[in-house]
Design an enzyme around this catalytic site. Sequence first.
Site, PDB file in Angstrom:
ATOM      1  N   LEU A  33       0.848  -1.195   0.000  1.00  0.00           N
ATOM      2  CA  LEU A  33       0.000   0.000   0.000  1.00  0.00           C
ATOM      3  C   LEU A  33       0.883   1.246   0.000  1.00  0.00           C
ATOM      4  O   LEU A  33       0.644   2.192  -0.740  1.00  0.00           O
ATOM      5  CB  LEU A  33      -0.920  -0.012   1.234  1.00  0.00           C
ATOM      6  N   HIS A  93       6.578   1.764  14.899  1.00  0.00           N
ATOM      7  CA  HIS A  93       5.679   0.748  15.434  1.00  0.00           C
ATOM      8  C   HIS A  93       4.520   0.411  14.495  1.00  0.00           C
ATOM      9  O   HIS A  93       3.484  -0.079  14.949  1.00  0.00           O
ATOM     10  CB  HIS A  93       5.169   1.144  16.816  1.00  0.00           C
ATOM     11  N   HIS A 202      -0.644   4.008  18.964  1.00  0.00           N
ATOM     12  CA  HIS A 202      -0.278   2.773  18.272  1.00  0.00           C
ATOM     13  C   HIS A 202      -0.630   2.908  16.787  1.00  0.00           C
ATOM     14  O   HIS A 202      -1.757   3.245  16.458  1.00  0.00           O
ATOM     15  CB  HIS A 202      -1.059   1.584  18.852  1.00  0.00           C
ATOM     16  N   SER A 253      -4.484   3.289  21.798  1.00  0.00           N
ATOM     17  CA  SER A 253      -5.003   2.782  20.529  1.00  0.00           C
ATOM     18  C   SER A 253      -5.575   3.925  19.698  1.00  0.00           C
ATOM     19  O   SER A 253      -6.144   4.861  20.250  1.00  0.00           O
ATOM     20  CB  SER A 253      -6.106   1.758  20.811  1.00  0.00           C
ATOM     21  N   GLU A 439       7.719  -0.418  24.889  1.00  0.00           N
ATOM     22  CA  GLU A 439       6.462   0.326  24.885  1.00  0.00           C
ATOM     23  C   GLU A 439       6.057   0.679  26.317  1.00  0.00           C
ATOM     24  O   GLU A 439       5.540  -0.165  27.039  1.00  0.00           O
ATOM     25  CB  GLU A 439       5.378  -0.517  24.214  1.00  0.00           C
ATOM     26  N   TYR A 478       6.667  -4.549  26.754  1.00  0.00           N
ATOM     27  CA  TYR A 478       5.978  -3.439  27.424  1.00  0.00           C
ATOM     28  C   TYR A 478       6.592  -3.096  28.775  1.00  0.00           C
ATOM     29  O   TYR A 478       7.296  -3.908  29.380  1.00  0.00           O
ATOM     30  CB  TYR A 478       4.502  -3.798  27.636  1.00  0.00           C
ATOM     31  N   SER A 614       2.678   5.941  -3.265  1.00  0.00           N
ATOM     32  CA  SER A 614       1.462   6.733  -3.101  1.00  0.00           C
ATOM     33  C   SER A 614       0.420   5.954  -2.303  1.00  0.00           C
ATOM     34  O   SER A 614       0.274   4.748  -2.480  1.00  0.00           O
ATOM     35  CB  SER A 614       0.881   7.064  -4.476  1.00  0.00           C
ATOM     36  N   THR A 617      -2.533   4.199  -4.460  1.00  0.00           N
ATOM     37  CA  THR A 617      -2.350   2.993  -5.275  1.00  0.00           C
ATOM     38  C   THR A 617      -2.182   1.774  -4.370  1.00  0.00           C
ATOM     39  O   THR A 617      -1.698   1.892  -3.240  1.00  0.00           O
ATOM     40  CB  THR A 617      -1.094   3.111  -6.158  1.00  0.00           C
TER      41      THR A 617
END
Length: 680
Positions: A33, A93, A202, A253, A439, A478, A614, A617
């Site tokens: 992507l 991340h 995240h 989140s 984290e 974490y 991009s 696309t």
Amino acid sequence: YLVGVGRADCTGPVAQVPLMGYANPDQVGGGLLSRLYSRAFIVAEPQGSRRIVFVSVDIGMVSQRVRLEVLKQLRSKYGELYRQDNVILSGTHTHSGPGGYFQYTLFWITSKGLVQPTLKNIVNGIVKSIDIAHENMKKGKLFINRGTVENSQINRSPFSYLANPESERKRYSSNTDKEMVLLKMVDEDGHELGLISWFAVHPVSMNNSNHLVNSDNVGYASYLFEQEKNKGMLPGEGSFVAAFASSNLGDVSPNTRGPFCANTGESCDNPQSTCPIGGATMCMAKGPGKDMFESTRIIGKNIYLKAKELYEKASQEVTGPLSSAHQWVNMSNVSVELNATHTVQTCKPALGHSFAAGTIDGVGAFNFTQGSVEGDPFWDQIRDQLLGEPSNETKACHKPKPILFNTGEMTWPHPWHPDIVDVQIAAIGSLAILAVPGEFTTMSGRRLREAVQREFDSHGTPGMNVVIAGLCNVYTHYITTYEEYQRQRYEAASTIYGPHTLSAYIQLYRGLAKAIALNGTQELSPGPEPPFFNVTSLTLLPSLSVENAPAGKTFGDVLEEVRPEYREGEVAEVTFVGANPRNSAENATEHNFLTVERYSNISSSWSVVLNDASWDTRFYWSKGSRGQSNVTLEWHIPAGTEPGAYRLRYFGHYKKRATLFRVISVPFEGSSSAFQITAP
């Protein structure tokens, strides 16, 4: 200061390699992507040898293996200029980048081993971005600004957060850190060079059903900012570099609508994140958009817009000396002085039962739930048989965590988890960057920043801007507060060095801050060096074999053609006889898999208007049988696209037998027919 910025591609293989982040073995790459980049920033004192390098990379986290290989390359190129103390490597991340770049065994399980092409592309991309920054050093100025980002995050473990003392919670208006800290860089003539933003969220707007490699919400923010500043350039090109780096995002989140049961639609915002029917595996958080692609854009755009505002208004100049402090520490055995009479220990690494439950951003497997402080006899039995029972000492040290994977006592074929961890602070004048190896949750991050701030204050350097850079140098999962640890949700179960992990880090980072404040970084003991395991390649990835086109066709032939015309808002789509995109990564050729081209009547020629970096696309690869595969290109035509004639082009490599023992990669390309985009 002297300032240099650089950006380089580090995408790696986009097919067949498991994506790193959700630990879901079914989530394997199947296309692209958006490209992944390493973004490097070097700040140097104009007179004198002190320098700081900050690199933000579009990957899940920086692994110890990546860091050691990068430092090795830098040493051979630059001698003692760039070292473990003044180079910070931070992962954004994203959970949609290829995995397999770790030397510790635990991470091999979901990444199909050590994947050399992933590792090589990440290491080379990081080094190349530093090279570019190094070559482009010029006199410049830095400005800092901070502001609040709204509607972009929720706390995904609010029941853990509530375990923190009420008096402490009362000092904050929210259970997430909404502040963005932004560092703006310009040259002495005021020409814009770039920026680093630190914000805790995240990058999991793309969920674990996604198979396209991409840099998620923060990567989209980088893309928007760079596209705006590098006018007229293709994505990934142009001199302005905008990094959106991670911070204390442990319990944060971007899926702002919160957790719902996938089967019934009711809320599952409860301490165990479970649903009445289907249990924990049905409880998933939703982003603000109609699908994960739209959610990624909404959150990314929010972050970008705030950064743009802070960038434009940034007026507080950063001045003062540069300094860096670094130590390697054996985190499985740190004594922490809580007060004059009370000393506690960290533990050998281990993961608790709730680790297997996953989170509302990416649920786990079987019937594990978050918040389990009791073991499960069934799974404990299996663990004892397969992996060996944890020692009583480790069990006691981690209480109340019921141990699922006793990684600190597992050494075959190599240790499963790191013992030796980097702690590091880089100070650029009044800005102190705490490079943390994992984290930190919201409250853990607040406690760490505050403790370091106090340390600076008490040693004569008041007014420092303290910022946390997450997922740096080595991955240790974490870091929750002691109180959150007692609740044993996912983040606590993944706090691998036990309940006093945060206290240990606070003690260590205070020591680094004190050394910087008192100009005593030379006296810090470097600590035990991390191991470098002799694993060249150990992988379960299918090997790349000879490929075939269907009868009567060749590679790059069109199988399903585009329509003759489209309007904005529609998707132009074409399918080709394709080949494994891993061939292209193995070749380390920096080529695009696709371009969108527009025909110019004036010059009677085609020109590239978009490449595969991009966000409009998409490149899909699907494997067929008998060495055949297909590639589908999509262009999601955005509003405002200029009407005219366009075409989609595909570039690949296929494997061909040259002699009995030698297989070679052959480049090829294909093109769709021309199609019209009509005015809306």
